[in-house]
Design a protein around this motif. Structure first.
Motif, PDB file in Angstrom:
ATOM      1  N   MET A   1       0.832  -1.213   0.000  1.00  0.00           N
ATOM      2  CA  MET A   1       0.000   0.000   0.000  1.00  0.00           C
ATOM      3  C   MET A   1       0.863   1.259   0.000  1.00  0.00           C
ATOM      4  SD  MET A   1      -3.064  -1.133   2.532  1.00  0.00           S
ATOM      5  CE  MET A   1      -4.144  -2.463   2.011  1.00  0.00           C
TER       6      MET A   1
ATOM      7  N   ALA B   1       2.248   1.750  -3.342  1.00  0.00           N
ATOM      8  CA  ALA B   1       1.205   2.149  -4.301  1.00  0.00           C
ATOM      9  C   ALA B   1       0.923   3.650  -4.213  1.00  0.00           C
ATOM     10  CB  ALA B   1      -0.071   1.351  -4.050  1.00  0.00           C
ATOM     11  N   VAL B   2       0.843   4.152  -2.985  1.00  0.00           N
ATOM     12  CA  VAL B   2       0.577   5.585  -2.800  1.00  0.00           C
ATOM     13  C   VAL B   2       1.740   6.402  -3.389  1.00  0.00           C
ATOM     14  CG1 VAL B   2       0.343   7.416  -1.055  1.00  0.00           C
ATOM     15  CG2 VAL B   2      -0.926   5.276  -0.798  1.00  0.00           C
TER      16      VAL B   2
ATOM     17  N   TYR C   1      -2.363   4.570   6.060  1.00  0.00           N
ATOM     18  CA  TYR C   1      -2.170   3.991   4.720  1.00  0.00           C
ATOM     19  C   TYR C   1      -3.200   2.895   4.443  1.00  0.00           C
ATOM     20  CZ  TYR C   1       2.136   6.426   3.459  1.00  0.00           C
ATOM     21  OH  TYR C   1       3.055   7.395   3.096  1.00  0.00           O
TER      22      TYR C   1
ATOM     23  N   CYS D   1      -6.148   3.297   1.547  1.00  0.00           N
ATOM     24  CA  CYS D   1      -6.163   2.405   0.377  1.00  0.00           C
ATOM     25  C   CYS D   1      -7.383   1.492   0.321  1.00  0.00           C
ATOM     26  CB  CYS D   1      -4.910   1.531   0.359  1.00  0.00           C
ATOM     27  SG  CYS D   1      -3.432   2.468  -0.051  1.00  0.00           S
ATOM     28  N   THR D   2      -8.165   1.407   1.407  1.00  0.00           N
ATOM     29  CA  THR D   2      -9.301   0.478   1.377  1.00  0.00           C
ATOM     30  C   THR D   2     -10.646   1.192   1.493  1.00  0.00           C
ATOM     31  OG1 THR D   2      -9.097   0.156   3.776  1.00  0.00           O
ATOM     32  CG2 THR D   2      -8.002  -1.459   2.361  1.00  0.00           C
TER      33      THR D   2
ATOM     34  N   TRP E   1      -8.575   6.946  -0.969  1.00  0.00           N
ATOM     35  CA  TRP E   1      -8.185   6.671  -2.361  1.00  0.00           C
ATOM     36  C   TRP E   1      -9.013   5.497  -2.884  1.00  0.00           C
ATOM     37  CZ3 TRP E   1      -3.241   3.742  -4.045  1.00  0.00           C
ATOM     38  CH2 TRP E   1      -2.969   3.989  -5.396  1.00  0.00           C
TER      39      TRP E   1
ATOM     40  N   TRP F   1     -10.239   1.088  -2.577  1.00  0.00           N
ATOM     41  CA  TRP F   1      -9.747  -0.250  -2.920  1.00  0.00           C
ATOM     42  C   TRP F   1      -9.470  -0.396  -4.416  1.00  0.00           C
ATOM     43  CZ3 TRP F   1      -7.714  -4.542  -1.045  1.00  0.00           C
ATOM     44  CH2 TRP F   1      -7.828  -5.736  -1.778  1.00  0.00           C
TER      45      TRP F   1
ATOM     46  N   PHE G   1      -6.395   1.475  -5.496  1.00  0.00           N
ATOM     47  CA  PHE G   1      -5.206   0.838  -4.926  1.00  0.00           C
ATOM     48  C   PHE G   1      -4.847  -0.439  -5.693  1.00  0.00           C
ATOM     49  CE2 PHE G   1      -4.125  -2.831  -2.164  1.00  0.00           C
ATOM     50  CZ  PHE G   1      -2.755  -2.601  -2.126  1.00  0.00           C
TER      51      PHE G   1
ATOM     52  N   GLU H   1      -3.426   0.118  -9.147  1.00  0.00           N
ATOM     53  CA  GLU H   1      -2.019   0.562  -9.102  1.00  0.00           C
ATOM     54  C   GLU H   1      -1.101  -0.590  -8.704  1.00  0.00           C
ATOM     55  OE1 GLU H   1       1.192   2.475  -9.674  1.00  0.00           O
ATOM     56  OE2 GLU H   1      -0.612   3.696  -9.898  1.00  0.00           O
TER      57      GLU H   1
END
Length: 457
Positions: free
Chosen positions: A60, A63-64, A400, A404-405, A410, A412, A415, A418
């Motif tokens: 994660m 990914a960010v 984070y 991401c979830t 942002w 799921w 994320f 990406e």
């Protein structure tokens, strides 16, 4: 807009990210915690948690970084839905990097000082008390400690000032390769010492009886904590390297490779330390003094110990400096991303800032030794370490995870899109429930237990 710098090679990215994760935690904390919690059975539980806790959060963070092409300073702002406040975390993440360096530079300085002490034969033939005395004398003198701390800071920022490819990547790559070769040589030496087989048995053959003795809950919590802290997750230290890589490989694949390297180093550190401890009749569960007091004792009594000891502390210095360089690179990127500074300016401003910020830790053992934040025997370093390890890392990892979830972050879909770009292992779709609901609770549990252990036991 200035073009984002990139790594010259995938190997560079893997070794630097691993270098950030491979720090004193692997080669110092891992062996003594393994010693305290009964050896091989602890190692098995630790490996399990490394996979279920460390891997998803690392993917994660990468990914960010990769999606935003920015450091933690502005990555949330780039990716968050309009009107949300995720970018507020940037300040805590940045604070975590500075706080970590406020004590890490001092410990890196100790490692460098010990290389010189070893070469000069300071420990040859010294009694156990004398070796302990040498460490305490070093702590009592601010001057030499400040000198070695400055050396560590100069080395770290010196590398960062050369740029990403020519400095950080080139030098960390060489350092990491040397580190891995040194480890293998030291492990071979240690395993061939007389009586080393007892140490190998302790380390490699699980004894679940010992696990029960220590209390299964305690061992599980210690393994969880070590797996969580070893990868330096939650302060954007991995996100920055994500921002420098291309989309050729999936992020879970890269996270697996880095975790394997990190684990290899931790396990090898045990192979160096435990056989030597058993060979010389030393208790391996000795806690933090293991590296600075126990091991110099062993090297002092070993044939060719001066050379082996110096090599050991060169390896420890590389482990510490690889983290210093990685986190300094993140700190330098903050200034560049947030205020548009040039690399030179960011290095110069932070060089002086870190020198000043590192002083309380050095002085905590002498001038400020009356300040004991956690009672008798504690020092400034313990406070700084607690704030980073038990507060900012878990809270950052939680941010984070949720970012991401959650559909308020942002999300799921973004994320996974990406993380799965490129060749390699994809992020498992079935893991969605686990990383959205169960993993945040585990991280919260680690955070709360850290406070409970510190203040309510």
């Amino acid at each position: 807009m200035e073009k984002r710098e990139k790594f010259a090679s995938r190997l560079g990215f893997l070794l630097i990210s691993a270098g950030c994760a491979i720090g004193i935690g692997n080669v110092w904390r891992f062996p003594y915690i393994t010693g305290q919690y009964g050896g091989a059975a602890f190692v098995l539980i630790y490996l399990f948690f490394l996979v279920v806790l460390g891997l998803p959060i690392m993917a994660m963070e990468f990914a960010v970084g990769r999606a935003s092409r920015k450091s933690c300073a502005v990555s949330f702002r780039v990716l968050e839905p309009a009107g949300t406040k995720w970018h507020w975390y940037a300040w805590l993440g940045m604070a975590g990097n500075y706080l970590l360096m406020m004590f890490y530079t001092t410990v890196a300085g100790w490692m460098l000082a010990y290389v010189v002490k070893m070469l000069r034969g300071a420990f040859t033939g010294a009694s156990a008390e004398a070796v302990g005395g040498i460490f305490n004398d070093m702590l009592a003198q601010p001057g030499p400690q400040i000198f070695w701390m400055i050396v560590a800071v100069v080395l770290g920022f010196g590398v960062c000032s050369l740029g990403l490819q020519n400095g950080v990547e080139k030098i960390t790559k060489a350092m990491m390769v040397c580190l891995l070769l040194l480890m293998v040589a030291l492990a071979v030496r240690s395993v061939t010492l007389p009586g080393a087989d007892e140490g190998l048995k302790f380390y490699l053959v699980p004894d679940f009886g010992r696990l029960v003795e220590q209390g299964v809950g305690n061992v599980v919590y210690a393994a969880m904590g070590q797996a969580f802290f070893t990868l330096s997750l939650g302060i954007g230290a991995m996100a920055i390297f994500g921002s420098y890589i291309g989309k050729e490989r999936t992020l879970l694949s890269e996270s697996v490779n880095i975790t394997l390297l990190d684990t290899f180093v931790a396990l090898m550190a045990g192979l160096i330390i435990f056989p030597a401890c058993f060979s010389f009749g030393v208790n391996p569960g000795q806690g933090p003094g293991l590296v600075f007091v126990t091991l110099p004792n062993i090297f002092g009594g070993m044939a060719g110990g001066r050379v082996w000891g110096a090599l050991f502390f060169v390896f420890m210095s590389f482990a510490a400096l690889s983290t210093v360089i990685a986190v300094f690179e993140n700190i330098v990127a903050f200034g560049m991303d947030l205020w548009g500074w040039s690399r030179k300016k960011a290095v110069l401003v932070n060089f002086f800032a870190i020198l000043v910020l590192s002083l309380p830790c050095v002085l905590g053992y002498n001038v400020l030794s009356g300040f004991m934040p956690f009672g008798e025997g504690s020092a400034v370093l313990d406070l700084e370490d607690f704030l980073v390890s038990n507060t900012i890392l878990p809270l950052g990892s939680l941010v984070y995870l949720l970012f991401c979830t959650s559909r308020y972050g942002w999300g799921w879909k973004n994320f996974v899109a990406e993380a799965d770009e490129g060749k390699g292992i994809r992020f498992p779709k079935w893991a969605r429930v686990y990383v959205s609901y169960i993993l945040p609770l585990i991280v919260l549990f680690i955070f709360l237990m850290g406070y409970k252990d510190k203040f309510f036991t």
